[in-house]
Scaffold this motif. Structure first.
Motif, PDB file in Angstrom:
ATOM      1  N   VAL A 599       0.864  -1.188   0.000  1.00 49.09           N
ATOM      2  CA  VAL A 599       0.000   0.000   0.000  1.00 49.09           C
ATOM      3  C   VAL A 599       0.893   1.228   0.000  1.00 49.09           C
ATOM      4  O   VAL A 599       1.816   1.338   0.825  1.00 49.09           O
ATOM      5  CB  VAL A 599      -0.927   0.022   1.228  1.00 49.09           C
ATOM      6  N   VAL A 600       0.618   2.153  -0.911  1.00 50.25           N
ATOM      7  CA  VAL A 600       1.387   3.400  -1.010  1.00 50.25           C
ATOM      8  C   VAL A 600       0.469   4.586  -0.718  1.00 50.25           C
ATOM      9  O   VAL A 600      -0.757   4.447  -0.734  1.00 50.25           O
ATOM     10  CB  VAL A 600       2.027   3.541  -2.413  1.00 50.25           C
ATOM     11  N   PRO A 601       1.037   5.752  -0.423  1.00 47.92           N
ATOM     12  CA  PRO A 601       0.204   6.898  -0.040  1.00 47.92           C
ATOM     13  C   PRO A 601      -0.893   7.245  -1.031  1.00 47.92           C
ATOM     14  O   PRO A 601      -2.010   7.624  -0.616  1.00 47.92           O
ATOM     15  CB  PRO A 601       1.227   8.037   0.091  1.00 47.92           C
ATOM     16  N   SER A 602      -0.651   7.133  -2.321  1.00 48.39           N
ATOM     17  CA  SER A 602      -1.653   7.512  -3.312  1.00 48.39           C
ATOM     18  C   SER A 602      -2.885   6.615  -3.265  1.00 48.39           C
ATOM     19  O   SER A 602      -3.946   6.988  -3.789  1.00 48.39           O
ATOM     20  CB  SER A 602      -1.049   7.491  -4.719  1.00 48.39           C
ATOM     21  N   GLN A 603      -2.785   5.450  -2.647  1.00 52.34           N
ATOM     22  CA  GLN A 603      -3.938   4.561  -2.517  1.00 52.34           C
ATOM     23  C   GLN A 603      -4.822   4.930  -1.342  1.00 52.34           C
ATOM     24  O   GLN A 603      -5.947   4.433  -1.236  1.00 52.34           O
ATOM     25  CB  GLN A 603      -3.463   3.114  -2.366  1.00 52.34           C
ATOM     26  N   LEU A 604      -4.353   5.802  -0.457  1.00 57.20           N
ATOM     27  CA  LEU A 604      -5.118   6.207   0.726  1.00 57.20           C
ATOM     28  C   LEU A 604      -5.757   7.558   0.441  1.00 57.20           C
ATOM     29  O   LEU A 604      -5.347   8.587   0.967  1.00 57.20           O
ATOM     30  CB  LEU A 604      -4.209   6.243   1.954  1.00 57.20           C
ATOM     31  N   SER A 605      -6.777   7.525  -0.415  1.00 56.92           N
ATOM     32  CA  SER A 605      -7.331   8.759  -0.982  1.00 56.92           C
ATOM     33  C   SER A 605      -8.726   9.089  -0.488  1.00 56.92           C
ATOM     34  O   SER A 605      -9.438   9.875  -1.115  1.00 56.92           O
ATOM     35  CB  SER A 605      -7.349   8.642  -2.510  1.00 56.92           C
ATOM     36  N   LEU A 606      -9.159   8.499   0.625  1.00 57.15           N
ATOM     37  CA  LEU A 606     -10.500   8.784   1.127  1.00 57.15           C
ATOM     38  C   LEU A 606     -10.680  10.273   1.380  1.00 57.15           C
ATOM     39  O   LEU A 606      -9.858  10.919   2.045  1.00 57.15           O
ATOM     40  CB  LEU A 606     -10.754   8.014   2.429  1.00 57.15           C
ATOM     41  N   ASP A 607     -11.763  10.828   0.866  1.00 53.60           N
ATOM     42  CA  ASP A 607     -12.171  12.202   1.169  1.00 53.60           C
ATOM     43  C   ASP A 607     -11.080  13.231   0.898  1.00 53.60           C
ATOM     44  O   ASP A 607     -10.896  14.180   1.678  1.00 53.60           O
ATOM     45  CB  ASP A 607     -12.621  12.308   2.632  1.00 53.60           C
ATOM     46  N   SER A 608     -10.360  13.073  -0.187  1.00 50.24           N
ATOM     47  CA  SER A 608      -9.371  14.070  -0.632  1.00 50.24           C
ATOM     48  C   SER A 608      -8.416  14.466   0.484  1.00 50.24           C
ATOM     49  O   SER A 608      -8.525  15.548   1.066  1.00 50.24           O
ATOM     50  CB  SER A 608     -10.088  15.308  -1.183  1.00 50.24           C
ATOM     51  N   PRO A 609      -7.459  13.623   0.812  1.00 49.03           N
ATOM     52  CA  PRO A 609      -6.548  13.904   1.929  1.00 49.03           C
ATOM     53  C   PRO A 609      -5.655  15.109   1.657  1.00 49.03           C
ATOM     54  O   PRO A 609      -5.393  15.462   0.504  1.00 49.03           O
ATOM     55  CB  PRO A 609      -5.710  12.623   2.027  1.00 49.03           C
ATOM     56  N   PRO A 610      -5.166  15.749   2.725  1.00 54.24           N
ATOM     57  CA  PRO A 610      -4.241  16.871   2.548  1.00 54.24           C
ATOM     58  C   PRO A 610      -2.908  16.394   1.991  1.00 54.24           C
ATOM     59  O   PRO A 610      -2.551  15.211   2.112  1.00 54.24           O
ATOM     60  CB  PRO A 610      -4.074  17.422   3.972  1.00 54.24           C
ATOM     61  N   ASN A 611      -2.185  17.296   1.392  1.00 52.04           N
ATOM     62  CA  ASN A 611      -0.851  16.970   0.881  1.00 52.04           C
ATOM     63  C   ASN A 611       0.122  16.830   2.042  1.00 52.04           C
ATOM     64  O   ASN A 611       0.371  17.774   2.781  1.00 52.04           O
ATOM     65  CB  ASN A 611      -0.376  18.064  -0.080  1.00 52.04           C
ATOM     66  N   GLN A 612       0.640  15.639   2.235  1.00 51.95           N
ATOM     67  CA  GLN A 612       1.577  15.353   3.321  1.00 51.95           C
ATOM     68  C   GLN A 612       2.784  14.654   2.713  1.00 51.95           C
ATOM     69  O   GLN A 612       2.863  13.421   2.698  1.00 51.95           O
ATOM     70  CB  GLN A 612       0.911  14.500   4.404  1.00 51.95           C
ATOM     71  N   PRO A 613       3.741  15.413   2.202  1.00 49.53           N
ATOM     72  CA  PRO A 613       4.829  14.827   1.426  1.00 49.53           C
ATOM     73  C   PRO A 613       5.733  13.893   2.219  1.00 49.53           C
ATOM     74  O   PRO A 613       6.345  12.993   1.647  1.00 49.53           O
ATOM     75  CB  PRO A 613       5.600  16.043   0.912  1.00 49.53           C
ATOM     76  N   THR A 614       5.830  14.097   3.537  1.00 53.90           N
ATOM     77  CA  THR A 614       6.719  13.262   4.340  1.00 53.90           C
ATOM     78  C   THR A 614       5.903  12.561   5.413  1.00 53.90           C
ATOM     79  O   THR A 614       5.325  13.206   6.289  1.00 53.90           O
ATOM     80  CB  THR A 614       7.830  14.100   4.991  1.00 53.90           C
ATOM     81  N   GLN A 615       5.855  11.229   5.343  1.00 58.52           N
ATOM     82  CA  GLN A 615       5.048  10.453   6.282  1.00 58.52           C
ATOM     83  C   GLN A 615       5.858   9.268   6.800  1.00 58.52           C
ATOM     84  O   GLN A 615       6.856   8.857   6.202  1.00 58.52           O
ATOM     85  CB  GLN A 615       3.780   9.932   5.607  1.00 58.52           C
ATOM     86  N   VAL A 616       5.373   8.713   7.915  1.00 58.76           N
ATOM     87  CA  VAL A 616       5.951   7.487   8.448  1.00 58.76           C
ATOM     88  C   VAL A 616       4.849   6.439   8.545  1.00 58.76           C
ATOM     89  O   VAL A 616       3.662   6.762   8.616  1.00 58.76           O
ATOM     90  CB  VAL A 616       6.598   7.696   9.831  1.00 58.76           C
ATOM     91  N   GLN A 617       5.256   5.188   8.541  1.00 56.62           N
ATOM     92  CA  GLN A 617       4.349   4.068   8.775  1.00 56.62           C
ATOM     93  C   GLN A 617       4.786   3.364  10.040  1.00 56.62           C
ATOM     94  O   GLN A 617       5.964   3.341  10.404  1.00 56.62           O
ATOM     95  CB  GLN A 617       4.368   3.098   7.598  1.00 56.62           C
ATOM     96  N   TYR A 618       3.820   2.752  10.744  1.00 52.42           N
ATOM     97  CA  TYR A 618       4.159   2.046  11.974  1.00 52.42           C
ATOM     98  C   TYR A 618       3.046   1.069  12.317  1.00 52.42           C
ATOM     99  O   TYR A 618       1.946   1.101  11.732  1.00 52.42           O
ATOM    100  CB  TYR A 618       4.405   3.014  13.136  1.00 52.42           C
ATOM    101  N   THR A 619       3.319   0.180  13.245  1.00 54.83           N
ATOM    102  CA  THR A 619       2.342  -0.779  13.730  1.00 54.83           C
ATOM    103  C   THR A 619       2.113  -0.523  15.215  1.00 54.83           C
ATOM    104  O   THR A 619       2.580   0.470  15.772  1.00 54.83           O
ATOM    105  CB  THR A 619       2.824  -2.224  13.493  1.00 54.83           C
ATOM    106  N   SER A 620       1.406  -1.437  15.856  1.00 54.00           N
ATOM    107  CA  SER A 620       1.048  -1.215  17.258  1.00 54.00           C
ATOM    108  C   SER A 620       2.253  -1.212  18.189  1.00 54.00           C
ATOM    109  O   SER A 620       2.154  -0.754  19.329  1.00 54.00           O
ATOM    110  CB  SER A 620       0.055  -2.291  17.719  1.00 54.00           C
ATOM    111  N   GLU A 621       3.393  -1.689  17.714  1.00 53.67           N
ATOM    112  CA  GLU A 621       4.600  -1.649  18.552  1.00 53.67           C
ATOM    113  C   GLU A 621       5.207  -0.256  18.615  1.00 53.67           C
ATOM    114  O   GLU A 621       6.036   0.029  19.484  1.00 53.67           O
ATOM    115  CB  GLU A 621       5.647  -2.639  18.025  1.00 53.67           C
ATOM    116  N   GLY A 622       4.850   0.609  17.677  1.00 54.26           N
ATOM    117  CA  GLY A 622       5.328   1.984  17.711  1.00 54.26           C
ATOM    118  C   GLY A 622       6.667   2.218  17.055  1.00 54.26           C
ATOM    119  O   GLY A 622       7.291   3.261  17.280  1.00 54.26           O
ATOM    120  N   VAL A 623       7.136   1.285  16.238  1.00 48.91           N
ATOM    121  CA  VAL A 623       8.399   1.460  15.514  1.00 48.91           C
ATOM    122  C   VAL A 623       8.077   2.029  14.135  1.00 48.91           C
ATOM    123  O   VAL A 623       7.349   1.411  13.355  1.00 48.91           O
ATOM    124  CB  VAL A 623       9.162   0.131  15.381  1.00 48.91           C
ATOM    125  N   ALA A 624       8.623   3.221  13.834  1.00 49.31           N
ATOM    126  CA  ALA A 624       8.258   3.933  12.613  1.00 49.31           C
ATOM    127  C   ALA A 624       9.334   3.824  11.546  1.00 49.31           C
ATOM    128  O   ALA A 624      10.527   3.729  11.841  1.00 49.31           O
ATOM    129  CB  ALA A 624       7.999   5.403  12.930  1.00 49.31           C
TER     130      ALA A 624
END
Length: 722
Positions: A599-624
């Motif tokens: 899954v890449v950022p462009s696939q998360l397009s619900l309700d026209s998301p704001p432009n967020q050029p720098t993002q992190v991913q993480y799970t419930s352990e909190g490691v980003a």
């Protein structure tokens, strides 16, 4: 710009609809014809079909309409095509000027009017389909019908709306008024929406309409846009849903599958059992704030229907409204009160010595009340004993079981409108259960319908058909029309012997708990008094029971729907999000995966998301780690079917710190929720969050680079981290 042209074409940059002199229509998207009529309109009048160009003639009516008449002009109808301007929709309307008699062309699966219709022939465009149908607006537990045009529409008595898509372009086709009296049908090799085929007479001036709504930003967004158009048409807002107590707080449930479904503690009645549950939960710090009372508490009559919607003396001694009020006062629990169809021997009916008119029950076991006064009486007196939400269950059974509702053009709508008016008068909410999509669509006219069961009954350990966690598709429809989707109850412990389900084992507690929270609908546990799993329950809420949930329900991802349509999907993939201070925090849910997906950022397009050029991913352990088009979320193949995978994303703030929220050992299903986080900002190069909590509550807030332990000495607290 959508304009209405003299050539009877509603034209837009993306959507174009044409109406021919014979009443045939075509829907074009970006200059390509997607679907079009192969047959002219037809109307079943006086026991026979009146087809335009054969038995009926059509003459122009302005620049965007036709007048249809039979030979002696005893039947007159007007056909209109309307455009939605920049909103990019087209509506097709039929006005039965003279009305019509002997109009029953067949069954409820059929139609007796066919404007507009679209030939079920291959399109020049490769079109995927997404159709809602069946009970619980979810085909039970199986989800929407996803496939290809023209073979995979969901039509008939229980079918519709239907979406057609190609890439990010999508149209939704549905009834747009008189929802209960119309059917989405596949008939005479055409797809059409029209008057239900069982209706025997159409009154003069009766109007039915169909909308084709276009969206260019993916399937989910097109569905939401379609829903917003209909909500605006009828003036319904999300205010009642958003304020609904039952969707904000943790509750307790006694429905099918729950420990106390037609079952109490040994040598206890229901009053004593549920009071004991409330006290035990309170002692353990489990904040149950309301209860759903299922069908075990009231009097039943012929055919298992409701005779008297009053509590029985053996259930809550000594019985009557006073007994329920005593229970509600003692527990301080507002009540969701279950009801089913009415029995023909109900004492409320004048035919049985009562005060109210009901439909004729001489030849069938089910009846419906006919006038507003009954609903005002029933819901008014019930509010006094603690009713907060009226649950109308068995909706499809009542619709199919009362002939008046399918033979009369307007009575099914009247039935639900009267119920809704009484709820609004007494400031109650309504939950629909066992609904077809037509019931859900009818709620667009009813402000106080705020919830809908979006999957079949929960049964612990039940795997055939699949468990009822699968509401990622039905939630798309519910959310679009201002309804909170409800998963039903769930166990929180793997084994709860001695209850309504015997010694069943439930291996799937985490998935049910997570989905219930991600649904944004009611979250209701169905445990026995000795089997509460507090750590799992508290992943959904604060210590006071306030649910910590996303901004909208988790729904099937567009990429997943497209894969299902193409026959290449595996498992189930959903997404949702929370927005705080303009920052978007995404959630990706995956389960039953048999192969890896990304899954890449462009696939998360619900309700026209704001432009967020720098993002992190993480799970419930909190490691980003980085989240970008080149650094995707990696969803793994699963060995255990009921395991879930949850991934979260967060934007990096201007100081390069990302707020990860409540993850780690005491984390929540939704680590960044608007109920917990009211503000996120950068102060002097430091990331600061404003948190809402319960005095004495302890939690941990994670950031990239570390975490902060928080104890609430006040209900609101500011925490900073650099």
């Amino acid at each position: 710009m959508l304009t209405l042209l003299s050539s009877v074409t509603a034209a837009a940059l993306n959507l174009d609809a044409t109406l021919s002199p014979e009443g045939k229509v075509a829907i074009n998207v970006k200059g390509q014809t997607w679907i079009q009529s192969t047959n002219p309109p037809a109307f079943f009048v006086d026991g026979k079909w009146c087809v335009v160009g054969a038995d009926c003639k059509a003459t122009p009516l302005g620049s965007s309409g036709l007048k249809v008449t039979n030979a002696d002009e005893s039947f007159v109808a007007e056909l209109h095509m309307k455009s939605g301007g920049d909103e990019e929709w087209v509506e097709f309307e039929t006005i039965f000027v003279t009305g019509a008699k002997n109009t029953a062309s067949g069954k409820t699966d059929d139609v007796s009017s066919t404007f507009p219709s679209f030939g079920l022939v291959p399109s020049k465009v490769d079109l995927g389909t997404l159709g809602w149908g069946g009970t619980f607006i979810n085909n039970g537990v199986h989800g929407p019908k996803i496939g290809k045009w023209p073979t995979d529409l969901d039509t008939g008595n229980a079918g519709g709306p239907n979406g057609l898509f190609n890439g990010d372009d999508c149209i939704i086709v549905s009834a747009s008024n008189n929802f209960m009296g119309q059917t989405h049908a596949s008939q005479n090799l055409s797809f059409t929406v029209g008057v239900m085929g069982s209706v025997e007479e159409i009154p003069a001036g009766h109007t039915v309409s169909t909308i084709v709504s276009y969206g260019s930003n993916g399937i989910n967004n097109a569905v939401t846009k379609w829903g917003s158009t209909l909500l605006n048409k009828f003036g319904k807002t999300t205010a009642v849903r958003d304020a609904d107590y039952m969707t904000k707080w943790l509750g307790f449930n006694t429905d099918h599958g729950a420990y106390y479904y037609y079952h109490t503690e040994d040598k206890m009645n229901y009053h004593d059992t549920l009071v004991a549950v409330q006290k035990k939960a309170e002692a353990e710090g489990i904040p149950l704030k309301f209860v759903l009372l299922d069908s075990w508490w009231y009097f039943k009559g012929t055919g298992g229907g409701v005779a008297n919607w009053t509590v029985r003396g053996d259930i809550f001694p000594p019985g009557g409204d006073g007994a329920l009020k005593q229970f509600s006062d003692e527990t301080q629990w507002p009540i969701i009160g279950h009801n089913r169809y009415w029995s023909n021997n109900t004492p409320y009916a004048k035919a049985n010595g009562g005060d109210f008119d009901f439909s004729d029950g001489s030849s069938n076991a089910m009846v419906v009340p006919l006038h507003q006064e009954f609903w005002d009486f029933l819901l008014g007196k019930s509010k006094a004993w603690g009713l907060y939400t009226y649950e109308q269950d068995w909706l499809y059974n009542e619709f199919n079981g009362v002939p008046l509702l399918t033979k009369n053009a307007t009575m099914a709508r009247t039935w639900l409108m009267q119920m809704g008016a009484a709820a609004e008068k007494h400031n109650l909410t309504i939950q629909y259960c066992m609904a077809y999509p037509r019931h859900a669509l009818q709620s667009i006219e009813i402000q106080h319908v705020s919830q809908i069961r979006a999957s079949d009954d929960y049964v612990p350990g039940h795997n055939n058909p699949p468990p009822n966690w699968n509401l990622g598709g039905s939630s798309m429809l519910a959310h679009a029309i201002a309804l909170a989707p409800f998963k039903d109850n769930f166990w929180t412990s793997h084994q709860e012997p001695g209850g309504s389900c015997g010694n069943t084992t439930e291996p799937d507690v985490e998935r049910h708990a997570a989905v219930a929270t991600l649904s944004t609908g009611p979250v209701t546990v169905g445990d026995g008094i000795a089997y509460f799993n507090k750590s799992l329950i508290m992943k959904s809420c604060r210590p006071d029971g306030l649910l910590l949930k996303p901004d909208r329900p988790a729904t099937y991802m567009d990429s997943y729907i497209q894969e299902v349509s193409a026959g290449t999907a595996n498992g189930s993939m959903w997404s949702t999000y929370t927005t705080v201070s303009g920052y978007r925090f995404n959630i990706v849910f995956a389960t039953e995966m048999t192969a890896m997906r990304t899954v890449v950022p462009s696939q998360l397009s619900l309700d026209s998301p704001p432009n967020q050029p720098t993002q992190v991913q993480y799970t419930s352990e909190g490691v980003a780690s980085e989240f970008s088009e080149s650094s995707p979320i990696k969803i793994k193949s699963q060995d255990v079917n009921y395991d879930i995978q949850l991934f979260y994303t967060a934007p990096r703030l201007s100081n390069n710190v990302a707020v990860l929220g409540e993850v780690g050992p005491s984390g929540k299903w939704v680590p960044v929720s608007s109920q917990r986080f009211s503000k996120i900002e950068v102060k002097d190069s430091t990331a600061c969050v404003t948190l809402n909590g319960v005095v004495g509550e302890k939690t941990s807030i994670y950031f990239t680079g570390g975490s902060v332990d928080v104890t609430f000495d006040t209900a609101q607290k500011v925490v900073c981290h650099n």
